[in-house]
Design an enzyme around this catalytic site. Structure first.
Site, PDB file in Angstrom:
ATOM      1  N   LYS A 177      37.237  25.027  40.810  1.00 14.69           N
ATOM      2  CA  LYS A 177      36.759  25.812  41.242  1.00 14.69           C
ATOM      3  C   LYS A 177      36.026  26.763  40.434  1.00 14.69           C
ATOM      4  CE  LYS A 177      38.221  24.702  45.949  1.00 14.69           C
ATOM      5  NZ  LYS A 177      38.704  23.758  46.464  1.00 14.69           N
ATOM      6  N   GLN A 193      43.239  28.449  48.822  1.00 12.72           N
ATOM      7  CA  GLN A 193      42.991  27.135  48.873  1.00 12.72           C
ATOM      8  C   GLN A 193      44.327  26.737  49.921  1.00 12.72           C
ATOM      9  OE1 GLN A 193      41.603  25.386  47.517  1.00 12.72           O
ATOM     10  NE2 GLN A 193      42.459  23.631  48.111  1.00 12.72           N
ATOM     11  N   ASP A 226      33.931  29.422  52.656  1.00 12.16           N
ATOM     12  CA  ASP A 226      34.921  27.490  52.754  1.00 12.16           C
ATOM     13  C   ASP A 226      34.437  27.396  54.786  1.00 12.16           C
ATOM     14  OD1 ASP A 226      36.312  25.986  51.759  1.00 12.16           O
ATOM     15  OD2 ASP A 226      38.239  27.206  51.731  1.00 12.16           O
TER      16      ASP A 226
END
Ligand code: NDP
Length: 304
Positions: A54, A98, A121
């Site tokens: 990412k 994460q 997200d």
């Protein structure tokens, strides 16, 4: 007939190219560089790889990347304090913690502490609510990738019967709502669904997000359907290395479907590219910018 193979790597390269161009526009016109903060708690090797990818992608597309590596022993309080600090940091437009986080940390608290405007997200309940009720939302990345791939192959999805197998907050539910927003007739199936095979056989678009290796067989697929396989499952091999398979039996389904995503190399590569779309979108929204072309769909293939 063998199905057209939907190449997620090629598609994600097109999308990233579109994002890079928009990032350049944003810098040139407004002097703003989108910033993505990634937070990793602990040393899970798979999570480390995801987070590095990412960061690398963000930098490659001209964005700023802020990485926070915290020990597995980090307290919930300290993690939430970091999230609040990132919420307030003007150079950070997107925050990604994460998942999964270690067991002593409540993931829901982390998600709900993240500022909705920076929720790249798309997991905050308010982001999910906006997707359902209408309004501008940051949509979770894997579902966004699924829809972009389906539209790239099929064009307008209006009136098609879409069957989504799986109802998780991460994939199944947002995919179903996105398909509804595209005017599909949507059926959501799950572990309690009766006669799943027959329901799948009625799908013009079948999205599999189950987490069960090759559960969906060839004779569950309607001839000519478009199959989007979200599943990523590692199955054992004699050499001990294992291999990745989807939730759909690819060898069988590709003999029946008109188009299908492979695993790996289908939906997977789209997820990171969509995270970049969200970071760009968040940066523009936070600065009230509307004159930058944020890719809403996959850019067309260019003739070689
Ligand atoms: P979850 O485990 O959260 O959800 C699985 C869903 O499948 C549940 O709704 C469950 O139903 C349903 N299900 C389980 N067994 C059956 C069955 N026998 N018949 C019908 N439905 C069933 O998984 P996720 O949604 O998080 O992920 C799904 C898959 O997608 C996984 O393989 C995951 O690795 C992959 N994935 C891939 C990503 C990518 O980037 N490509 C990103 C995220 C996930 P119920 O609700 O009734 O329990």
């Amino acid at each position: 007939m063998t199905a057209y193979v939907i190449d997620g790597k090629e598609a994600s390269a097109r999308l990233k190219d579109g994002v890079a161009k928009a990032v350049a526009q944003l810098k040139e016109k407004h002097g703003i560089e989108p910033g993505l903060a990634t937070v990793l708690v602990g040393e899970d090797p798979a999570s480390q790889v995801y987070v590095r990818n990412k960061q690398k992608t963000a930098v490659a597309l001209g964005m700023k990347s802020f990485q926070h590596d915290l020990p597995a022993t980090t307290s919930e309080e300290d993690l939430l304090a970091l999230v609040r600090k990132l919420n307030a940091a003007p150079e950070v437009h997107g925050i990604l913690v994460q998942l999964p986080v270690p067991k002593h940390i409540d993931a829901f608290k982390v998600i709900t502490t993240t500022a909705v405007a920076k929720d790249v997200d798309g997991l905050h309940p308010e982001s999910a609510g906006r997707l359902v009720a209408g309004g501008d939302a940051l949509v979770s990345c894997t579902p966004m990738g699924c829809i972009m791939l389906a539209k790239d192959v099929l064009g307008d999805l209006t009136g098609k019967h879409a069957v989504v197998v799986g109802r998780s907050n991460l994939v199944g539910k947002p995919v179903a709502h996105l398909l509804l927003n595209e005017n599909c007739t949507v059926t959501i199936a799950h572990s309690r669904t009766r006669d799943l095979a027959a329901i799948c056989r009625s799908a013009d678009i079948l999205v599999a997000a189950v987490g069960r290796p090759e559960m969906i067989r060839g004779d569950w697929i309607k001839p000519g359907a478009c199959v989007i396989d979200v599943g990523i499952n590692r199955v054992p091999t004699p050499d001990g290395k294992g291999r990745l398979v989807g939730d759909v039996n690819y060898a069988e389904a590709s003999q029946v479907a008109a188009a299908i995503t492979p695993v790996p190399g289908g939906v997977g590569p789209m997820t990171i590219a969509c995270l970049m779309v969200n970071t760009l979108k968040a940066a523009c929204a936070q600065n009230g910018i509307t004159d930058v072309e944020i890719p809403q769909k996959l850019p067309a293939k260019t003739a070689v």
